[in-house]
Design an enzyme around this catalytic site. Structure first.
Site, PDB file in Angstrom:
ATOM      1  CB  THR A 129     -32.659  18.130  47.004  1.00 35.10           C
ATOM      2  OG1 THR A 129     -31.945  16.834  47.171  1.00 35.10           O
ATOM      3  CG2 THR A 129     -33.119  18.643  48.324  1.00 35.10           C
ATOM      4  CG  ASP A 130     -33.011  13.136  45.677  1.00 33.91           C
ATOM      5  OD1 ASP A 130     -32.356  13.763  46.327  1.00 33.91           O
ATOM      6  OD2 ASP A 130     -32.778  11.789  45.031  1.00 33.91           O
ATOM      7  CD  GLU A 131     -30.060  15.452  50.305  1.00 34.49           C
ATOM      8  OE1 GLU A 131     -29.803  15.889  51.338  1.00 34.49           O
ATOM      9  OE2 GLU A 131     -29.027  15.345  49.480  1.00 34.49           O
ATOM     10  CE1 TYR A 156     -29.140  21.732  50.278  1.00 37.18           C
ATOM     11  CE2 TYR A 156     -29.738  19.166  50.276  1.00 37.18           C
ATOM     12  CZ  TYR A 156     -29.473  20.571  49.619  1.00 37.18           C
ATOM     13  OH  TYR A 156     -29.759  20.590  48.212  1.00 37.18           O
ATOM     14  CE  LYS A 160     -33.144  23.207  47.857  1.00 43.87           C
ATOM     15  NZ  LYS A 160     -32.646  24.647  47.155  1.00 43.87           N
TER      16      LYS A 160
END
Ligand code: NAD
Ligand code: TDX
Length: 340
Positions: A129-131, A156, A160
């Site tokens: 994810t970009d997060e 979260y 990741k």
């Protein structure tokens, strides 16, 4: 950096009964009938075998199991030529309430898959994810690029980010043939009703007022899930080993704009929603620079009209009430207990 094209014939797709994984499995079934898919999915609250129902049995097989189960992986992986790893605990709000399953599935699960890929010499593609890059200010011209430092905010996104780092290390130290993709916010069919767009659409269909966190100005960079699937296939078959590719479709929009677009489509006044308490640590803005994917691998999004994609998504939830209704009540109960 020249590498041969990889032609997958027999892949494992973890998390293939979830939102994005099942969209990928259906996309492969339709576009690459020469490629067999073994879906490995634990069928958590977010996994639903109906998401891949109706696909040819000769091409798509479901194995119910946990990516953390090393013995199962040892039996399953040999004979496959690639693992595409989508399985994860994926919802930020859940990770704030209880991070434990996030550490287990996202970190330990990735570790076990990497060990299996290493042992059985199987190509590995990691969905992320970009997060992992943290967030951007609303007025910052910069967008995320593959070599930006990692700065995750939530339980979260930190799990990741941890899993991405394991992939980088397993490639460098053990030579695992691995690639990573970090994608922005997906929308489209089969997304769980806990997530922003499906939550608001299904709430309106149930006569519940949509809920907006904080000041509603947080920006997400929306991409249709089919464009994500096409990008993952390009990276799996043409990507350079050890590389990270960012997937995004120039879809930046703030939450209040997206909610009002949904309200308008569904015949509701623009103010027919409730403000609720903000998510702790809420990331302000995500934005992807997809130049590397476009220039190196020739990928371009095809769903470039968000308004049209949103129409189709609203229509999908209208006509698939049997699919989402069973999860709706429990999801809203959980949100209500959090004041959201
Ligand atoms: P989802 O929650 O809809 O689906 C997750 C799937 O993984 C479910 O089918 C679930 O049963 C399965 N699963 C969970 N734990 C498992 C385990 N231990 N073993 C086997 N299967 C397990 O998630 P999603 O939104 O489809 O996200 C899929 C992937 O894409 C995740 O890795 C996520 O981090 C990433 N991602 C999501 C988005 C997004 O907008 N949703 C954006 C970028 C990246
Ligand atoms: O009811 C809501 N009201 C609201 O204002 C919900 C559910 C969300 N929001 C806001 C929070 C976010 O700013 O909407 C935005 C989107 O929220 P989510 O759908 O929870 O997505 P997000 O937290 O951005 O994370 C998603 O994109 C990146 C996926 O869930 C992740 O798996 C992915 O990595």
């Amino acid at each position: 950096m020249s590498e041969e094209l990889f032609e997958p014939h027999n892949i494992i797709v973890t998390g293939g009964c979830g939102f994005i994984g099942s969209n990928f499995v259906r996309w492969v079934a339709e576009n690459h009938p020469e490629c067999h898919v073994t879906v490995l999915d634990k069928l958590t609250y977010a996994g639903n075998p109906d998401n891949i129902a109706g696909l040819p049995e000769s091409q798509v097989e479901l194995v119910v199991g946990d990516v953390c189960d090393a013995a199962l992986l040892d039996r399953l992986v040999p004979g496959h030529d690639a693992i595409v790893h989508y399985a994860a605990e994926s919802h930020n709000d859940n990770s704030i309430l209880d991070p434990e399953p996030f550490v287990q599935t996202n970190v330990v699960g990735t570790y076990r898959l990497l060990q299996a890929a290493r042992k059985h010499d199987v190509r590995y593609h990691h969905i992320s994810t970009d997060e992992v890059y943290g967030d951007l200010a609303l007025d910052e011209p910069r967008r995320f690029r593959p070599d930006d430092p990692y700065k995750p905010s939530s339980p979260y996104s930190s799990t990741k980010a941890s899993s991405d780092l394991l992939v980088r290390a397993w490639h460098r130290t053990y030579g695992v043939r691995a690639t990573i993709s970090n994608c922005s916010n997906n929308y489209g069919p089969y997304q769980h009703v806990e997530k922003f767009i499906p939550r608001q659409i299904t709430s309106i269909l149930c006569g519940i007022r949509p809920k907006l966190y904080g000041d509603g100005r947080n920006v997400r960079d929306w991409i249709h899930t089919e464009d994500h699937s096409r990008a993952v296939w390009d990276i799996l078959t043409k990507g350079h080993m050890g590389e990270t590719y960012l997937i995004g479709a120039d879809g930046e929009k703030d939450n209040i704009h997206v909610l009002q677009a949904i309200l308008e489509r569904m015949g509701q006044p623009a103010d027919a929603f409730d403000w609720v308490r903000d998510r702790p640590g809420h990331d302000r803005r995500y934005a992807i620079d997809p130049t590397k994917l476009e220039t190196e691998l020739g990928w371009k999004p095809i769903h470039t009209d968000f308004s049209e994609g949103l129409d189709q998504t609203v229509e999908w939830y209208r006509s698939h009430e049997d699919w989402w209704r069973p999860a709706k009540e429990a999801t809203e109960k959980k949100y209500a207990a959090q004041g959201q």
